[in-house]
Design an enzyme around this catalytic site. Structure first.
Site, short mmCIF file in Angstrom:
data_model
loop_
_atom_site.label_atom_id
_atom_site.label_comp_id
_atom_site.label_asym_id
_atom_site.label_seq_id
_atom_site.Cartn_x
_atom_site.Cartn_y
_atom_site.Cartn_z
N CYS A 1 16.02 14.40 -10.88
CA CYS A 1 17.18 14.22 -9.97
C CYS A 1 16.79 13.53 -8.67
CB CYS A 1 17.81 15.60 -9.68
SG CYS A 1 16.83 16.63 -8.55
N HIS B 1 5.83 -0.63 -2.69
CA HIS B 1 5.38 0.16 -3.85
C HIS B 1 5.44 1.65 -3.58
CE1 HIS B 1 3.05 -3.65 -5.26
NE2 HIS B 1 4.34 -3.68 -5.59
N ALA C 1 -10.77 -7.67 6.94
CA ALA C 1 -9.62 -7.59 7.86
C ALA C 1 -10.00 -6.94 9.19
CB ALA C 1 -8.51 -6.79 7.19
N ASN D 1 0.83 -1.21 0.00
CA ASN D 1 0.00 0.00 0.00
C ASN D 1 0.86 1.26 0.00
OD1 ASN D 1 -2.10 -1.78 0.12
ND2 ASN D 1 -2.39 -1.59 2.33
N VAL D 2 0.30 2.31 -0.58
CA VAL D 2 1.03 3.58 -0.68
C VAL D 2 0.44 4.60 0.30
CG1 VAL D 2 1.79 3.19 -3.05
CG2 VAL D 2 -0.43 4.29 -2.66
N THR E 1 -4.88 -8.87 -0.04
CA THR E 1 -4.22 -8.73 -1.34
C THR E 1 -4.64 -9.85 -2.27
OG1 THR E 1 -2.17 -8.39 -2.54
CG2 THR E 1 -2.11 -10.02 -0.75
N SER E 2 -4.75 -9.47 -3.53
CA SER E 2 -5.16 -10.46 -4.55
C SER E 2 -3.97 -11.28 -5.00
CB SER E 2 -5.75 -9.73 -5.76
OG SER E 2 -4.77 -8.83 -6.27
C1 BV8 Z 1 8.43 -4.69 -12.29
C2 BV8 Z 1 1.79 1.64 -6.64
C3 BV8 Z 1 10.43 -4.90 -13.55
C4 BV8 Z 1 1.17 2.56 -7.65
C5 BV8 Z 1 1.47 -0.61 -7.58
C6 BV8 Z 1 4.19 -6.55 -18.47
C7 BV8 Z 1 4.87 -5.35 -18.59
C8 BV8 Z 1 5.54 -4.77 -17.50
C9 BV8 Z 1 5.51 -5.40 -16.27
C10 BV8 Z 1 4.81 -6.59 -16.19
C11 BV8 Z 1 4.16 -7.18 -17.26
N1 BV8 Z 1 3.58 -8.34 -16.82
C12 BV8 Z 1 3.83 -8.49 -15.51
C13 BV8 Z 1 4.58 -7.45 -15.13
C14 BV8 Z 1 5.08 -7.19 -13.83
C15 BV8 Z 1 4.12 -6.20 -13.17
C16 BV8 Z 1 2.91 -6.99 -12.69
O1 BV8 Z 1 3.00 -7.71 -11.75
N2 BV8 Z 1 1.77 -6.83 -13.40
C17 BV8 Z 1 0.59 -7.57 -13.00
C18 BV8 Z 1 -0.64 -6.71 -13.20
C19 BV8 Z 1 0.53 -8.86 -13.78
N3 BV8 Z 1 4.86 -5.66 -12.07
C20 BV8 Z 1 5.55 -4.54 -12.24
O2 BV8 Z 1 5.53 -3.83 -13.24
C21 BV8 Z 1 6.43 -4.18 -11.06
N4 BV8 Z 1 7.74 -3.85 -11.54
O3 BV8 Z 1 8.09 -5.81 -12.57
O4 BV8 Z 1 9.58 -4.12 -12.72
C22 BV8 Z 1 11.71 -4.21 -13.53
C23 BV8 Z 1 12.78 -4.80 -12.86
C24 BV8 Z 1 14.00 -4.16 -12.88
C25 BV8 Z 1 14.17 -2.93 -13.54
C26 BV8 Z 1 13.05 -2.33 -14.16
C27 BV8 Z 1 11.82 -2.97 -14.17
C28 BV8 Z 1 5.88 -2.98 -10.33
C29 BV8 Z 1 4.54 -3.33 -9.70
C30 BV8 Z 1 4.11 -2.20 -8.77
C31 BV8 Z 1 2.96 -1.42 -9.37
N5 BV8 Z 1 2.48 -0.42 -8.42
N6 BV8 Z 1 1.14 0.33 -6.68
C32 BV8 Z 1 -0.19 3.05 -7.20
O5 BV8 Z 1 -0.68 2.65 -6.14
O6 BV8 Z 1 -0.76 3.86 -7.95
S1 BV8 Z 1 0.64 -2.06 -7.57
C33 BV8 Z 1 -0.96 -1.80 -7.04
O7 BV8 Z 1 -1.71 -2.86 -7.55
C34 BV8 Z 1 -1.14 -1.90 -5.54
O8 BV8 Z 1 -0.05 -1.39 -4.84
C35 BV8 Z 1 -1.33 -3.36 -5.26
O9 BV8 Z 1 -0.12 -3.96 -4.89
C36 BV8 Z 1 -1.69 -3.92 -6.60
C37 BV8 Z 1 -3.03 -4.50 -6.58
O10 BV8 Z 1 -3.89 -3.41 -6.17
P1 BV8 Z 1 -5.33 -3.67 -5.50
O11 BV8 Z 1 -6.18 -4.46 -6.42
O12 BV8 Z 1 -5.84 -2.42 -4.93
O13 BV8 Z 1 -5.03 -4.51 -4.29
P2 BV8 Z 1 -4.98 -5.96 -4.24
O14 BV8 Z 1 -4.55 -6.64 -5.46
O15 BV8 Z 1 -4.11 -6.12 -3.12
O16 BV8 Z 1 -6.58 -6.39 -4.14
C38 BV8 Z 1 -7.37 -6.01 -3.07
C39 BV8 Z 1 -7.70 -7.31 -2.32
O17 BV8 Z 1 -8.29 -6.97 -1.10
C40 BV8 Z 1 -8.68 -8.19 -3.07
O18 BV8 Z 1 -8.20 -9.53 -3.08
C41 BV8 Z 1 -9.97 -8.10 -2.22
O19 BV8 Z 1 -10.67 -9.33 -2.19
C42 BV8 Z 1 -9.41 -7.82 -0.87
N7 BV8 Z 1 -10.30 -7.08 0.05
C43 BV8 Z 1 -11.25 -6.17 -0.26
N8 BV8 Z 1 -11.82 -5.70 0.90
C44 BV8 Z 1 -11.18 -6.32 1.93
C45 BV8 Z 1 -10.21 -7.20 1.40
N9 BV8 Z 1 -9.42 -7.96 2.18
C46 BV8 Z 1 -9.58 -7.86 3.50
N10 BV8 Z 1 -10.46 -7.04 4.09
C47 BV8 Z 1 -11.29 -6.27 3.34
N11 BV8 Z 1 -12.19 -5.45 3.93
ZN ZN Z 2 15.31 17.78 -9.63
#
Ligand code: BV8
Ligand code: ZN
Length: 250
Positions: A132, A121, A241, A104-105, A198-199
């Site tokens: 910079c 994240h 949660a 989370n952010v 988290t999903s």
């Molecule tokens: C990387 C910050 C490499 C931003 C986030 C193709 C091209 C490029 C990359 C990829 C690709 N294919 C795959 C990738 C990798 C990609 C990835 O994983 N994509 C996925 C979609 C397949 N990952 C990346 O790009 C990562 N970087 O790979 O870099 C690299 C390496 C070296 C050098 C250069 C590059 C970066 C990933 C980070 C992205 N940023 N957040 C912002 O917030 O705006 S991710 C963002 O989405 C969230 O932080 C969270 O982690 C994620 C999911 O978000 P949500 O859906 O909100 O949350 P979550 O999934 O956790 O779901 C909510 C859950 O809660 C559900 O299950 C629900 O049932 C449950 N819930 C609901 N209510 C409740 C509950 N649970 C309990 N109690 C409740 N009440």
């Molecule tokens: Zn600067």
């Protein structure tokens, strides 16, 4: 939610010596902070989060992307930590060797008393220069541009005058190396990992619970829905949660 499962999970926690709590957007849902997927309602409903949370989107339309993060930051500022965040802080207080790893952010873990959660994240509260990387203040008096009410011009860097960007990790960007290494190390050495809200779809963060399970830790999952992490969970508590976690630390 199955009472025997809650009793089993509470017993696992009572016997654990090294605990990792791994959280996603679901733990903040009951504080009124929309999950990443739900963070596109109202004015933002026609946008795709995964397209907006990228360096390309910021390059193409910095005011739109900055406006989205400012809107999200204002939602977080108005939110308060819920019983789930407080239960996580209670676990940390009870288990000396415990680490919170969050995707989370928002700053709700910190405001609930968690000492130094690892932010994989980034954070809405740590904007920085897009060139910079000089840290920039998180403005609280940002002014929306006239027009559709979404766009806001990002501030400029005090040092080099380039555009300031949100301090989060976008898709296609590397995670902060220090946080990721510390999270993998904690997951590798823990005897219990609790994954909350988290999903488990976004990598490499989603590796964390899998590393723990592979190296012999027990895994408790807290999520109202099924997720790919069901496959590594010893116990899956199907509930929100803010209701489930307090039952574990009673
Ligand atoms: C990387 C910050 C490499 C931003 C986030 C193709 C091209 C490029 C990359 C990829 C690709 N294919 C795959 C990738 C990798 C990609 C990835 O994983 N994509 C996925 C979609 C397949 N990952 C990346 O790009 C990562 N970087 O790979 O870099 C690299 C390496 C070296 C050098 C250069 C590059 C970066 C990933 C980070 C992205 N940023 N957040 C912002 O917030 O705006 S991710 C963002 O989405 C969230 O932080 C969270 O982690 C994620 C999911 O978000 P949500 O859906 O909100 O949350 P979550 O999934 O956790 O779901 C909510 C859950 O809660 C559900 O299950 C629900 O049932 C449950 N819930 C609901 N209510 C409740 C509950 N649970 C309990 N109690 C409740 N009440
Ligand atoms: Zn600067």
């Amino acid at each position: 939610m199955d009472e025997p499962d809650v009793r089993e999970a509470a017993a696992l926690l009572a016997h654990a010596r090294r605990v990792v709590v791994f959280t996603g957007a679901g733990i903040s849902a009951e504080s009124g902070v929309p999950t990443f997927r739900d963070a596109l309602t109202g004015l933002w409903r026609r946008f795709d989060a995964q397209a907006l949370a990228t360096p390309e989107a910021f390059r193409d339309d910095p005011a739109l992307v900055w406006g989205w993060y400012e809107w999200r930051r204002s939602r977080v500022r108005r939110a308060v930590p819920n019983a789930g965040h407080l239960a996580v802080a209670a676990i940390e207080a009870r288990v000396p060797d415990s680490v919170v790893v969050t995707q989370n952010v928002d700053d709700l873990h910190e405001r609930a008393g968690s000492v130094a959660p690892l932010h994989l994240h980034g954070s809405l509260f740590a904007p920085r220069c897009s060139v910079c990387a000089h840290p920039a203040p998180a403005p609280d008096d940002a002014v929306r541009e006239p027009g559709d009410g979404r766009r806001m011009s990002p501030p400029r860097c005090a040092r080099c005058r380039a555009l300031v960007r949100p301090g989060v990790v976008w898709f296609g960007e590397a995670l902060p190396a220090g946080a990721l290494e510390a999270a993998v190390e904690a997951a590798s050495g823990c005897d219990l990992l609790i994954t909350v809200g988290t999903s488990g779809l976004v990598y490499p963060a989603a590796e964390i619970p899998q590393v723990a399970a592979r190296l012999g830790a027990r895994v408790i999952q807290v999520n109202p829905e099924r997720t790919p992490l069901d496959a590594v969970a010893d116990v899956s508590l199907r509930g929100p949660a803010a209701q489930v976690l307090p039952a574990l630390v009673r």
